[in-house]
Design a protein around this motif. Structure first.
Motif, PDB file in Angstrom:
ATOM      1  N   ARG A 647       0.829  -1.209   0.000  1.00 33.39           N
ATOM      2  CA  ARG A 647       0.000   0.000   0.000  1.00 33.39           C
ATOM      3  C   ARG A 647       0.864   1.259   0.000  1.00 33.39           C
ATOM      4  O   ARG A 647       0.422   2.301  -0.493  1.00 33.39           O
ATOM      5  CB  ARG A 647      -0.936  -0.019   1.208  1.00 33.39           C
ATOM      6  N   THR A 648       2.068   1.194   0.548  1.00 40.23           N
ATOM      7  CA  THR A 648       2.961   2.347   0.477  1.00 40.23           C
ATOM      8  C   THR A 648       3.392   2.591  -0.964  1.00 40.23           C
ATOM      9  O   THR A 648       3.445   3.740  -1.422  1.00 40.23           O
ATOM     10  CB  THR A 648       4.184   2.123   1.378  1.00 40.23           C
ATOM     11  N   ALA A 712      25.289  -2.565  -0.021  1.00 42.15           N
ATOM     12  CA  ALA A 712      24.587  -3.479  -0.924  1.00 42.15           C
ATOM     13  C   ALA A 712      23.393  -4.077  -0.203  1.00 42.15           C
ATOM     14  O   ALA A 712      23.384  -4.228   1.024  1.00 42.15           O
ATOM     15  CB  ALA A 712      25.537  -4.585  -1.393  1.00 42.15           C
ATOM     16  N   ASN A 713      22.377  -4.421  -0.973  1.00 43.67           N
ATOM     17  CA  ASN A 713      21.149  -5.022  -0.433  1.00 43.67           C
ATOM     18  C   ASN A 713      20.521  -4.139   0.647  1.00 43.67           C
ATOM     19  O   ASN A 713      20.118  -4.603   1.719  1.00 43.67           O
ATOM     20  CB  ASN A 713      21.421  -6.418   0.128  1.00 43.67           C
ATOM     21  N   THR A 714      20.449  -2.862   0.349  1.00 49.64           N
ATOM     22  CA  THR A 714      19.858  -1.931   1.297  1.00 49.64           C
ATOM     23  C   THR A 714      18.358  -2.181   1.434  1.00 49.64           C
ATOM     24  O   THR A 714      17.658  -2.405   0.444  1.00 49.64           O
ATOM     25  CB  THR A 714      20.091  -0.485   0.818  1.00 49.64           C
ATOM     26  N   MET A 715      17.864  -2.169   2.677  1.00 48.58           N
ATOM     27  CA  MET A 715      16.440  -2.339   2.906  1.00 48.58           C
ATOM     28  C   MET A 715      15.678  -1.144   2.339  1.00 48.58           C
ATOM     29  O   MET A 715      16.020   0.003   2.598  1.00 48.58           O
ATOM     30  CB  MET A 715      16.147  -2.481   4.400  1.00 48.58           C
ATOM     31  N   THR A 716      14.624  -1.415   1.582  1.00 39.44           N
ATOM     32  CA  THR A 716      13.859  -0.339   0.962  1.00 39.44           C
ATOM     33  C   THR A 716      13.001   0.377   2.000  1.00 39.44           C
ATOM     34  O   THR A 716      12.615  -0.204   3.027  1.00 39.44           O
ATOM     35  CB  THR A 716      12.962  -0.896  -0.146  1.00 39.44           C
ATOM     36  N   CYS A 717      12.688   1.624   1.700  1.00 41.89           N
ATOM     37  CA  CYS A 717      11.948   2.450   2.657  1.00 41.89           C
ATOM     38  C   CYS A 717      10.535   1.943   2.892  1.00 41.89           C
ATOM     39  O   CYS A 717       9.982   2.140   3.978  1.00 41.89           O
ATOM     40  CB  CYS A 717      11.891   3.895   2.163  1.00 41.89           C
ATOM     41  N   ASP A 718       9.914   1.324   1.882  1.00 47.26           N
ATOM     42  CA  ASP A 718       8.534   0.890   2.079  1.00 47.26           C
ATOM     43  C   ASP A 718       8.431  -0.285   3.029  1.00 47.26           C
ATOM     44  O   ASP A 718       7.333  -0.642   3.455  1.00 47.26           O
ATOM     45  CB  ASP A 718       7.880   0.544   0.737  1.00 47.26           C
ATOM     46  N   LEU A 719       9.552  -0.915   3.390  1.00 49.80           N
ATOM     47  CA  LEU A 719       9.538  -2.016   4.353  1.00 49.80           C
ATOM     48  C   LEU A 719       9.791  -1.551   5.779  1.00 49.80           C
ATOM     49  O   LEU A 719       9.713  -2.361   6.708  1.00 49.80           O
ATOM     50  CB  LEU A 719      10.591  -3.059   3.975  1.00 49.80           C
ATOM     51  N   GLY A1075       9.525   6.201   0.688  1.00 51.57           N
ATOM     52  CA  GLY A1075       8.886   5.353   1.682  1.00 51.57           C
ATOM     53  C   GLY A1075       7.517   5.860   2.042  1.00 51.57           C
ATOM     54  O   GLY A1075       6.788   6.426   1.219  1.00 51.57           O
ATOM     55  N   ILE A1076       7.158   5.675   3.293  1.00 50.69           N
ATOM     56  CA  ILE A1076       5.834   6.039   3.772  1.00 50.69           C
ATOM     57  C   ILE A1076       5.628   7.541   3.624  1.00 50.69           C
ATOM     58  O   ILE A1076       6.572   8.332   3.723  1.00 50.69           O
ATOM     59  CB  ILE A1076       5.666   5.595   5.241  1.00 50.69           C
TER      60      ILE A1076
END
Length: 1123
Positions: A647-648, A712-719, A1075-1076
């Motif tokens: 939904r984000t 590397a493999n950065t956590m995305t903002c929507d998570l 992100g949100i």
């Protein structure tokens, strides 16, 4: 509570009932009756006989069941005979129903079955419309069909009268056989039946429906069941895609069927208008490798037993979602389960004992544990006679010895002998009496003497003969058996002459009205156990071992048999902002369903139930996928938004609203606790937390992981998961030593009183005051001067600042219901651009830049009206008096830093620069303010690594404070730094080695050329637009509040955004990760010093390959560290 019955069937087909007001099982009066299974409903019970017929038992009541048969006698007048039964060929039948289409002579009426009897003979109904008639019951009309009346007229050519006869149901309290349907072929033989549907969601208090399954796998529905026709009239076949083995109908609109392949079918579309439903949906078995064995449904629950006797509970089941959402494993090993009234659960255990699920409530539908149904059976004085061997009880001759004909083994029979030989009787007796009543030990044969004797295999016929022998008081011997069982070895602890307990095969609680709070004597969790799920014949092969375990089993009987997996539910009603056009508020039902695994892990799902075009639908959100619960401003409702990663991305959160503030806070607290629990968050925000505020003033926190800033493999903002912290602030700043400061809308400074080294934050009363503005707009015309009569294309004469929305003083409310007015509307003279003495600002037209003095070219003007409102709440924030602030900054530190005093710089509401002294983790509020002199007021300030202090004046000029150090916290002088060409900066943030700033046009700038020897840098470089706030962390990470998200112009401004690719060699980064969003005001990442662990490099022998010499130590955060 009314007296109701629990029904059960043993393995011999004998039917028993147990009253909620009684303590003893009662066997059916018909001793020849043999049923395979029963299904109970309110005030009735159905059963399938061993002869494949369906039987019905109606509970006796004070009101008898009477049915009125009626037929109409029709006559026509002719000139010769007058009115006669000789009718025209086109007329109706002489004796017919009320429509005249079906012939119904008096002799054609027959009793449906032997369960009915006539109450009298036929008689004429002498009334019309409830009033007595003087015409002998005749009604007259011109012709068939027409409106009949009791008045005979000159043109009345036809007449009719009604004959009535009553029949009464006389089989109440007995098992009555339902006759075959004629001439239609009945669905025989049946292998399963289930009744339900008397509590349809649309309407309650209806009569039940009956479903059946034939041995060919067909599904049948019993038509015509009515309070006056309890047996129904006929069977109707319901098409199924596969062969069905068993089905279960709930009291509401749930119907599940078990297929022969072990999967399950769910019937959808069940309603009063369509009692047989519309379609089937297939659901997989709970176990991937183990097929389902039995299914049972209630109002909003589904229970399944698989072939390994494991019990499963279906999550998320209700009338909107009859298929549910997932399976939960429940402890205990059962052969079948049944769901009764109030969704209470009954079961037949693997040991053939009866069990009840304790703790089943609407909020915890899976219950908490199994307890036995510990009712008494038999009599100490009388023996319930067996079906074939009743005469043996009075005979004195020994029965014929029985030799088992096969090696078939019934564990339950052996288990029953096992348990009844060692357990105490139903009533508590002293130890001495218990020893007297204990059965004798097994007498070994001469060949078996001297060692333990194993249990012999006993089949059903052998068990029946053994019971007969026990009743006769004689021993039973077998030459080929491994042991000889004396009378004592087969007796129970209830005493000689009392029948052994039934070995159960089926139970039905559909008519037993109990709940979790019912006080039933035979459902006491502390009562004696008649069976145990944990004891099997294999575990009890020797009599001596049973006696050693007797004390342990008595302890088990004092508590539920298991407390493993459970499901907890919280239900309520909210309003939902509908996802599609036309968008509007819709009343919905909501439910939070939480399951607890055996290892303590919890899994939750949030459901939203709504109706669209008379079709029941639902939305669901997995709690572990929720990324934010954010209060929002929507039509002055108590609303909040539920975000997930999906939904984000779609920029469309699930928006819900409560009726009052308490309901909203309750749901927010409940959902937030479940979210934190699912993510393992159990304490106050950590030192590394990211802090943010929304435009509404709510404070949000995210607990970062190492992957948040990993190269590397950065956590995305929507998570990212954001949780709310109590309080209300305009902005908040933090650092990695646990200090958090905030500023309210009224300028009050607050310091967080719940740092990470405290278990629980201390709560204080917090208040905040903010101003609400509306604009009065006017246009000049030559006749009247400035007036509120504008052009048709002008903005409303009372509007918001943008002029797009009409806002008058009368219809403008506080930001949310939590706020209350504390002043009246007044003209605001403190407006950017200045005003004249009446508060007006002038411009050439709407919309252009306004100024505070009138010129010849100014044809429009506006002035701002303001009104203050106040909010009061409790939060972990302590006030720092007495100076109101407009901006604040804490020096970012690395995770391993240790500082005695932490530099804190701030601006007051007049633009003066302040430095807070005495700030430390032990004293986060500090001791006093130190004024730092300036030539002009400032509007933004930030302190970075190595005590770099940067500030922006109100005219947009940039300044750098020199010589700031721990020994000289205020520094010495200000150095002017040129701003970007033709741009006015408004906010900046200084990190470890980088400086970013935002201008009035929402452009983001990066300061190049910063070095330890030249900390002012060289030039400004444009990075991006669409930025309202920027925050640079101790690792030089860059986060912003974006003005909008590309591709989503309708979203409310303010979204959290992360700069990707930032590193020592690329300090400006490469791209943005959104992100949100939707109304976020401020963000601070200055506490996140959590660096991702780096993989160790293998050491190489010899001199280094790089010709670059090692760098000298660099001063960072006041300490010399090697970087």
């Amino acid at each position: 509570m009314p007296i109701t019955l629990l029904w059960a069937v043993d393995i011999y087909g004998r039917v028993y009932s147990l009253s909620t007001a009684g303590q003893r099982w009662e066997r059916a009066d018909d001793t020849l009756l043999e049923l395979k299974r029963v299904t109970a409903g309110k005030e009735r019970c159905w059963g399938i006989g061993c002869d494949h017929y369906v039987y019905l038992n109606i509970i006796p009541s004070e009101t008898s069941i009477r049915y009125r048969e009626e037929t109409y006698e029709n006559q026509r007048w002719n000139p010769v005979d007058g009115f006669t039964d000789t009718l025209l060929p086109t007329d109706r039948w002489p004796w017919s129903d009320v429509t005249g289409l079906n012939p119904q002579p008096l002799h054609s009426f027959q009793l449906p079955s032997r369960s009915w009897e006539w109450e009298g003979d036929w008689y004429v109904d002498q009334s019309y419309g409830g009033e007595p008639s003087q015409t002998g019951g005749w009604e007259y009309a011109v012709d068939f069909p027409a409106n009949f009346s009791p008045d005979k007229k000159w043109n009345s050519c036809v007449r009719r009268r009604r004959w009535i006869r009553y029949r009464r149901y006389i089989a109440q309290g007995t098992w009555a056989k339902i006759p075959l349907d004629n001439p239609r072929k009945p669905p025989l033989p049946l292998c399963d039946i289930s009744c339900g549907g008397w509590e349809m969601s649309d309407q309650s208090g209806r009569y039940p429906y009956l479903w059946g399954v034939s041995q060919q796998g067909q599904v049948w529905f019993r038509e015509g069941i009515h309070p006056r026709v309890p047996e129904g009239t006929s069977w109707e076949e319901v098409e199924v895609p596969k062969e069905v083995a068993q089905l279960s109908a709930g009291p509401g609109d749930l119907l599940w069927a078990l297929l022969w392949d072990g999967n399950l079918l769910v019937r959808t579309g069940l309603s009063l208008d369509s009692p047989t439903g519309t379609s089937w949906v297939e659901v997989e078995s709970p176990g991937k490798e183990v097929e389902a064995l039995h299914v049972a449904v209630g109002v909003s629950v589904v229970w399944v037993v698989t072939k390994d006797y494991k019990v499963w509970f279906r999550r998320g089941v209700n009338s909107h979602n009859p298929c549910g959402s997932g399976w939960i494993s429940i402890g205990g090993e059962m052969m079948m389960v049944d769901v009764g009234l109030n969704d209470q659960v009954w079961a037949v255990g693997e040991d053939r004992g009866l069990y009840f699920r304790m703790g089943v409530t609407p909020s915890e539908p899976s219950g908490s544990g199994w307890i036995p149904v510990s009712a008494q059976w038999g009599s100490n004085k009388e023996l319930i006679p067996h079906r074939e061997d009743a005469s043996l009880a009075s005979q004195q001759d020994a029965p014929k010895p029985f030799i088992p004909a096969s090696d078939s083994f019934i564990n339950s029979l052996v288990s029953d002998r096992d348990k009844t030989s060692t357990q105490p009787p139903i009533t508590e007796v002293p130890q001495e009496e218990d020893e007297k009543l204990s059965p004798a030990l097994i007498l070994p044969t001469p060949d078996a003497a001297g060692h333990d004797v194993p249990w012999m295999n006993v089949d059903l016929e052998g068990a029946e003969a053994l019971r007969s022998a026990q009743a006769a008081g004689l021993s039973l011997a077998s030459g080929s058996a491994a042991a000889t069982y004396t009378l004592g070895s087969l007796e129970t602890s209830h005493g000689i002459g009392e029948e052994e307990g039934p070995v159960w095969a089926w139970i039905s609680g559909g008519g037993c009205d109990v709940d979790a709070n019912s006080q039933i004597s035979w459902l006491s969790p502390t009562g004696p156990l008649t069976s145990s799920l944990s004891l099997t014949p294999v575990q009890s092969t020797a009599w001596s071992e049973q006696q050693q375990q007797q004390g342990r089993r008595e302890q088990i009987s004092k508590k539920p048999l298991e407390r493993s997996n459970s499901v907890w539910v919280r239900k309520g009603t909210l309003r939902w902002w509908r996802d599609w056009k036309p968008q509007r508020w819709v009343d919905v039902g909501v439910a939070l369903e939480q399951s607890t695994k055996s290892d303590g892990r919890k899994d939750s799902i949030f459901f939203v139930y709504y109706t669209q075009y008379d079709e029941k639908k639902y939305l669901h959100v997995f709690i572990n996928e929720v990324t934010g619960l954010v209060p929002v401003l929507r039509d002055c409702n108590y609303a909040f938004a539920v975000y997930t990663a999906q939904r984000t991305k779609q920029r469309w959160p699930l928006v819900l609203a409560a009726q009052n503030e308490m309901d909203m806070n309750d749901w927010l607290s409940l959902l937030s606790d479940c979210c934190c629990e699912s993510r393992g968050i159990t304490r106050s925000p950590s030192r590394q937390a990211l802090w943010s505020t929304t435009s509404k003033g709510d404070i949000m926190v995210h607990e970062p992981s190492f992957s948040l800033e990993a190269p590397a493999n950065t956590m995305t903002c929507d998570l990212m998961f954001w949780r709310q912290v109590p309080g209300h602030l305009r902005c908040v700043e933090s650092n990695s030593l646990g200090l958090v400061w905030g500023i309210g809308w009224d300028g009050t400074a607050w310091v967080y009183s719940g740092p990470c080294f405290k278990s629980l934050p201390s709560m204080h009363q917090q208040t905040d005051v903010r101003s609400v503005h509306v604009y009065e707009n006017q246009r000049w015309n030559p006749m009247t001067g400035y007036t509120d009569k504008g052009l048709p294309t002008d903005r409303p004469m009372w509007s918001d600042e943008s002029g797009l929305k009409e806002c008058t003083k009368g219809n403008t409310h506080p930001p949310s219901p939590q706020w209350s007015w504390v002043s009246e509307w007044t003209v605001d003279y403190n407006v950017p651009g200045g005003t004249d003495k009446e508060g007006w600002q002038y411009a050439a037209d709407f919309p252009v830049t306004f100024h505070g003095h009138k010129t010849m070219k100014d044809f429009v003007r506006r002035r701002r009206w303001t009104r203050k409102c106040k909010i009061t709440l409790r939060g972990p924030w302590q006030q720092v008096p007495p100076i109101p602030l407009s901006d604040i900054s804490l020096m970012p530190c690395l995770a391993q830093s240790r500082m005695e005093h932490i530099p804190v710089w701030a601006l007051n509401d007049k633009g003066d620069v302040l430095c807070r002294l005495g700030v430390s983790p032990e004293n986060p509020a500090g001791s006093s303010w130190l004024h730092v002199g300036t030539d002009q007021p400032f509007k933004s300030i930030s302190i970075g690594g190595a005590n770099q202090v940067w500030a922006i004046a109100k005219d947009g000029e940039v300044f750098y404070r020199g010589s700031v150090s721990p020994q000289n916290p205020a520094g010495e002088c200000w150095y002017h730094i040129p701003s970007p060409s033709r741009q006015t900066l408004r906010q900046l943030s200084v990190g470890r080695t980088s400086v970013f700033a935002v201008d009035e046009n929402s452009n983001l700038w990066y300061r190049q050329g910063l070095t330890p020897s030249y900390p002012q840098g060289s030039t400004w470089e444009l990075i991006s637009n669409n930025v309202t706030k920027v925050s640079v962390g101790p690792l030089d990470q860059v986060w912003i509040i974006a003005d909008g998200v590309p591709g989503f112009p309708a979203e409310t401004p303010g979204a959290v955004c992360h700069r990707l690719g930032v590193g020592p060699m690329q300090p400006k980064g490469q791209s943005w990760d959104y992100g949100i969003g939707g109304g976020w005001e401020h963000i601070s990442v200055r506490g996140n010093a959590a660096e991702a662990p780096r993989a160790p490099h293998p050491s190489t022998a010899g001199p280094p390959r790089s010709p670059v010499p090692p760098r000298p130590p660099t001063q960072v955060n006041g300490n010399a560290v090697v970087v």
